[in-house]
Design a protein around this motif. Structure first.
Motif, PDB file in Angstrom:
ATOM      1  N   ILE A   1      90.416  43.217 111.114  1.00  0.00           N
ATOM      2  CA  ILE A   1      91.053  43.069 109.797  1.00  0.00           C
ATOM      3  C   ILE A   1      90.137  42.294 108.856  1.00  0.00           C
ATOM      4  CG2 ILE A   1      93.026  42.112 108.551  1.00  0.00           C
ATOM      5  CD1 ILE A   1      93.560  44.675 110.355  1.00  0.00           C
ATOM      6  N   ASP A   2      89.531  41.207 109.342  1.00  0.00           N
ATOM      7  CA  ASP A   2      88.600  40.440 108.513  1.00  0.00           C
ATOM      8  C   ASP A   2      87.427  41.310 108.060  1.00  0.00           C
ATOM      9  OD1 ASP A   2      90.193  38.208 108.799  1.00  0.00           O
ATOM     10  OD2 ASP A   2      88.864  37.190 110.224  1.00  0.00           O
ATOM     11  N   HIS A   3      86.928  42.129 108.966  1.00  0.00           N
ATOM     12  CA  HIS A   3      85.806  42.998 108.618  1.00  0.00           C
ATOM     13  C   HIS A   3      86.207  44.011 107.554  1.00  0.00           C
ATOM     14  CE1 HIS A   3      82.552  45.957 109.109  1.00  0.00           C
ATOM     15  NE2 HIS A   3      81.843  44.876 109.365  1.00  0.00           N
ATOM     16  N   ILE A   4      87.337  44.639 107.727  1.00  0.00           N
ATOM     17  CA  ILE A   4      87.813  45.604 106.735  1.00  0.00           C
ATOM     18  C   ILE A   4      87.984  44.929 105.386  1.00  0.00           C
ATOM     19  CG2 ILE A   4      89.772  47.073 106.054  1.00  0.00           C
ATOM     20  CD1 ILE A   4      90.161  47.674 109.081  1.00  0.00           C
ATOM     21  N   GLU A   5      88.590  43.736 105.392  1.00  0.00           N
ATOM     22  CA  GLU A   5      88.887  43.054 104.129  1.00  0.00           C
ATOM     23  C   GLU A   5      87.642  42.486 103.437  1.00  0.00           C
ATOM     24  OE1 GLU A   5      92.259  40.507 105.196  1.00  0.00           O
ATOM     25  OE2 GLU A   5      93.575  42.029 104.281  1.00  0.00           O
ATOM     26  N   LYS A   6      86.501  42.496 104.113  1.00  0.00           N
ATOM     27  CA  LYS A   6      85.251  42.160 103.431  1.00  0.00           C
ATOM     28  C   LYS A   6      84.872  43.258 102.440  1.00  0.00           C
ATOM     29  CE  LYS A   6      81.708  41.179 105.933  1.00  0.00           C
ATOM     30  NZ  LYS A   6      80.734  41.008 107.028  1.00  0.00           N
ATOM     31  N   TYR A   7      85.414  44.461 102.648  1.00  0.00           N
ATOM     32  CA  TYR A   7      85.034  45.618 101.841  1.00  0.00           C
ATOM     33  C   TYR A   7      86.174  46.182 101.002  1.00  0.00           C
ATOM     34  CZ  TYR A   7      80.984  45.326 104.840  1.00  0.00           C
ATOM     35  OH  TYR A   7      79.880  44.860 105.502  1.00  0.00           O
ATOM     36  N   VAL A   8      87.395  46.107 101.520  1.00  0.00           N
ATOM     37  CA  VAL A   8      88.550  46.628 100.792  1.00  0.00           C
ATOM     38  C   VAL A   8      89.762  45.723 101.063  1.00  0.00           C
ATOM     39  CG1 VAL A   8      87.756  49.041 100.842  1.00  0.00           C
ATOM     40  CG2 VAL A   8      89.246  48.180 102.664  1.00  0.00           C
ATOM     41  N   PRO A   9      90.662  45.582 100.083  1.00  0.00           N
ATOM     42  CA  PRO A   9      91.865  44.775 100.315  1.00  0.00           C
ATOM     43  C   PRO A   9      92.914  45.558 101.103  1.00  0.00           C
ATOM     44  CG  PRO A   9      91.882  45.636  98.088  1.00  0.00           C
ATOM     45  CD  PRO A   9      90.579  46.081  98.707  1.00  0.00           C
ATOM     46  N   LEU A  10      93.671  44.838 101.918  1.00  0.00           N
ATOM     47  CA  LEU A  10      94.768  45.448 102.669  1.00  0.00           C
ATOM     48  C   LEU A  10      96.066  44.708 102.372  1.00  0.00           C
ATOM     49  CD1 LEU A  10      93.231  45.917 106.248  1.00  0.00           C
ATOM     50  CD2 LEU A  10      93.684  47.706 104.562  1.00  0.00           C
ATOM     51  N   LYS A  11      97.142  45.464 102.217  1.00  0.00           N
ATOM     52  CA  LYS A  11      98.476  44.884 102.105  1.00  0.00           C
ATOM     53  C   LYS A  11      98.963  44.565 103.510  1.00  0.00           C
ATOM     54  CE  LYS A  11      99.389  47.924  98.231  1.00  0.00           C
ATOM     55  NZ  LYS A  11      99.890  49.232  97.900  1.00  0.00           N
ATOM     56  N   ASP A  12      99.966  43.702 103.619  1.00  0.00           N
ATOM     57  CA  ASP A  12     100.502  43.333 104.933  1.00  0.00           C
ATOM     58  C   ASP A  12     100.967  44.556 105.721  1.00  0.00           C
ATOM     59  OD1 ASP A  12      99.960  40.685 104.440  1.00  0.00           O
ATOM     60  OD2 ASP A  12     102.033  40.157 103.918  1.00  0.00           O
TER      61      ASP A  12
ATOM     62  N   LEU B   1      91.268  52.925 103.322  1.00  0.00           N
ATOM     63  CA  LEU B   1      90.358  53.003 104.465  1.00  0.00           C
ATOM     64  C   LEU B   1      89.349  54.145 104.320  1.00  0.00           C
ATOM     65  CD1 LEU B   1      92.576  52.027 107.500  1.00  0.00           C
ATOM     66  CD2 LEU B   1      90.901  50.653 106.265  1.00  0.00           C
ATOM     67  N   GLU B   2      89.679  55.142 103.489  1.00  0.00           N
ATOM     68  CA  GLU B   2      88.681  56.177 103.175  1.00  0.00           C
ATOM     69  C   GLU B   2      87.451  55.490 102.575  1.00  0.00           C
ATOM     70  OE1 GLU B   2      88.389  59.573 103.275  1.00  0.00           O
ATOM     71  OE2 GLU B   2      90.410  60.257 103.754  1.00  0.00           O
ATOM     72  N   ARG B   3      87.679  54.571 101.656  1.00  0.00           N
ATOM     73  CA  ARG B   3      86.569  53.834 101.020  1.00  0.00           C
ATOM     74  C   ARG B   3      85.849  52.975 102.053  1.00  0.00           C
ATOM     75  NH1 ARG B   3      84.116  51.409  96.734  1.00  0.00           N
ATOM     76  NH2 ARG B   3      84.055  49.141  96.685  1.00  0.00           N
ATOM     77  N   TYR B   4      86.603  52.270 102.883  1.00  0.00           N
ATOM     78  CA  TYR B   4      85.997  51.409 103.901  1.00  0.00           C
ATOM     79  C   TYR B   4      85.083  52.215 104.836  1.00  0.00           C
ATOM     80  CZ  TYR B   4      85.550  48.687 108.179  1.00  0.00           C
ATOM     81  OH  TYR B   4      85.044  48.051 109.298  1.00  0.00           O
ATOM     82  N   PHE B   5      85.593  53.318 105.373  1.00  0.00           N
ATOM     83  CA  PHE B   5      84.781  54.108 106.301  1.00  0.00           C
ATOM     84  C   PHE B   5      83.619  54.802 105.583  1.00  0.00           C
ATOM     85  CE2 PHE B   5      88.432  53.597 109.192  1.00  0.00           C
ATOM     86  CZ  PHE B   5      87.742  53.161 110.310  1.00  0.00           C
ATOM     87  N   ARG B   6      83.776  55.107 104.307  1.00  0.00           N
ATOM     88  CA  ARG B   6      82.648  55.641 103.544  1.00  0.00           C
ATOM     89  C   ARG B   6      81.557  54.584 103.427  1.00  0.00           C
ATOM     90  NH1 ARG B   6      81.213  54.753  98.593  1.00  0.00           N
ATOM     91  NH2 ARG B   6      83.282  54.193  97.834  1.00  0.00           N
TER      92      ARG B   6
ATOM     93  N   MET C   1      81.055  52.077 105.470  1.00  0.00           N
ATOM     94  CA  MET C   1      80.451  51.907 106.791  1.00  0.00           C
ATOM     95  C   MET C   1      79.460  53.038 107.081  1.00  0.00           C
ATOM     96  SD  MET C   1      81.592  49.072 107.960  1.00  0.00           S
ATOM     97  CE  MET C   1      81.504  48.588 106.225  1.00  0.00           C
ATOM     98  N   SER C   2      79.828  54.262 106.724  1.00  0.00           N
ATOM     99  CA  SER C   2      78.937  55.404 106.941  1.00  0.00           C
ATOM    100  C   SER C   2      77.682  55.289 106.086  1.00  0.00           C
ATOM    101  CB  SER C   2      79.660  56.716 106.622  1.00  0.00           C
ATOM    102  OG  SER C   2      80.702  56.921 107.535  1.00  0.00           O
ATOM    103  N   GLN C   3      77.836  54.868 104.845  1.00  0.00           N
ATOM    104  CA  GLN C   3      76.680  54.706 103.967  1.00  0.00           C
ATOM    105  C   GLN C   3      75.732  53.633 104.495  1.00  0.00           C
ATOM    106  OE1 GLN C   3      78.842  53.947 100.317  1.00  0.00           O
ATOM    107  NE2 GLN C   3      78.368  55.991  99.528  1.00  0.00           N
ATOM    108  N   ARG C   4      76.300  52.543 104.957  1.00  0.00           N
ATOM    109  CA  ARG C   4      75.463  51.462 105.491  1.00  0.00           C
ATOM    110  C   ARG C   4      74.725  51.925 106.756  1.00  0.00           C
ATOM    111  NH1 ARG C   4      76.518  46.106 103.954  1.00  0.00           N
ATOM    112  NH2 ARG C   4      76.232  45.439 106.111  1.00  0.00           N
ATOM    113  N   ALA C   5      75.422  52.676 107.601  1.00  0.00           N
ATOM    114  CA  ALA C   5      74.790  53.176 108.826  1.00  0.00           C
ATOM    115  C   ALA C   5      73.672  54.164 108.495  1.00  0.00           C
ATOM    116  CB  ALA C   5      75.837  53.833 109.726  1.00  0.00           C
ATOM    117  N   LEU C   6      73.915  55.047 107.543  1.00  0.00           N
ATOM    118  CA  LEU C   6      72.896  56.009 107.158  1.00  0.00           C
ATOM    119  C   LEU C   6      71.692  55.304 106.531  1.00  0.00           C
ATOM    120  CD1 LEU C   6      71.834  58.873 106.841  1.00  0.00           C
ATOM    121  CD2 LEU C   6      73.162  59.052 104.714  1.00  0.00           C
TER     122      LEU C   6
END
Length: 190
Positions: free
Chosen positions: A6-17, A121-126, A128-133
């Motif tokens: 959750i901390d990792h995801i929230e470094k890139y996108v906000p999450l609601k409870d 999470l579409e944005r988050y995984f995008r 992550m994919s961009q960083r990996a590429l």
């Protein structure tokens, strides 16, 4: 373990409870001992793995039967055989823990559920994919532009945590060196 994710995801996108709850519902967690396999070459990769603690590696066997490491994943890094995961076809890779590890895994059905129910999470995984590429492209540039010795020193200075944690033969495989040559390089003071 879920806090890391959750901390990792929230470094890139906000999450609601409610979205945090959905994320936690979609992931399974488990521990792996050192040298345990998550995936063997020829099996279908069923999950996308998040390393909460520990270290994983992805590798294949080359035409000489030698292991060729292509990727590592320390804490808060993702690892999967994307072709196998996306298309549910046999993997060309094996994934192994190289130290005791805590893993979170999302299978294909829950991954799709996540993207549908938590659109951010579409944005988050995008990302992550961009960083990996980008990392892959940079690694390819280094492979073609640096000597083997300079490749090691660049890696050692950029990722000192890897050099201390990863067995020498795995690091040599990743860098395209023999373990003996890597041992010689490590003895040199730079």
């Amino acid at each position: 373990m879920y806090k890391n994710l959750i901390d990792h995801i929230e470094k890139y996108v906000p999450l609601k409870d409610s979205e945090v709850e959905t994320v936690c519902d979609c992931f399974g967690s488990f521990s792996l001992n050192n040298k345990a396999f998550l995936l063997n070459e020829g099996e279908v990769c069923k999950s996308y793995y998040f390393t909460a603690k520990g270290c994983l590696r992805m590798f294949f066997y080359n035409d000489k039967g030698m292991e060729q490491t292509v990727q590592f994943a320390l804490e808060n890094w993702w690892l999967t055989d994307l072709f196998s995961f996306m298309d549910q076809i046999p993997s060309s890779y094996s994934v192994q823990a190289i130290e005791k590890s805590e893993i979170l895994a999302v299978d294909a059905a829950n991954y799709n559920r996540l993207l549908e129910e938590v659109p951010v999470l579409e944005r988050y995984f995008r990302i992550m994919s961009q960083r990996a590429l980008a990392a892959y492209q940079f690694r390819m540039k280094l492979i073609y532009s640096l000597s083997k010795e300079d490749m090691y020193w660049h890696f050692a200075s950029s990722f000192p945590q890897f050099v201390q944690r990863i067995p020498q033969y795995m690091l040599a495989s990743y860098l395209g060196l023999t373990p003996e040559y890597l041992s010689e390089l490590r003895k040199k003071v730079r």
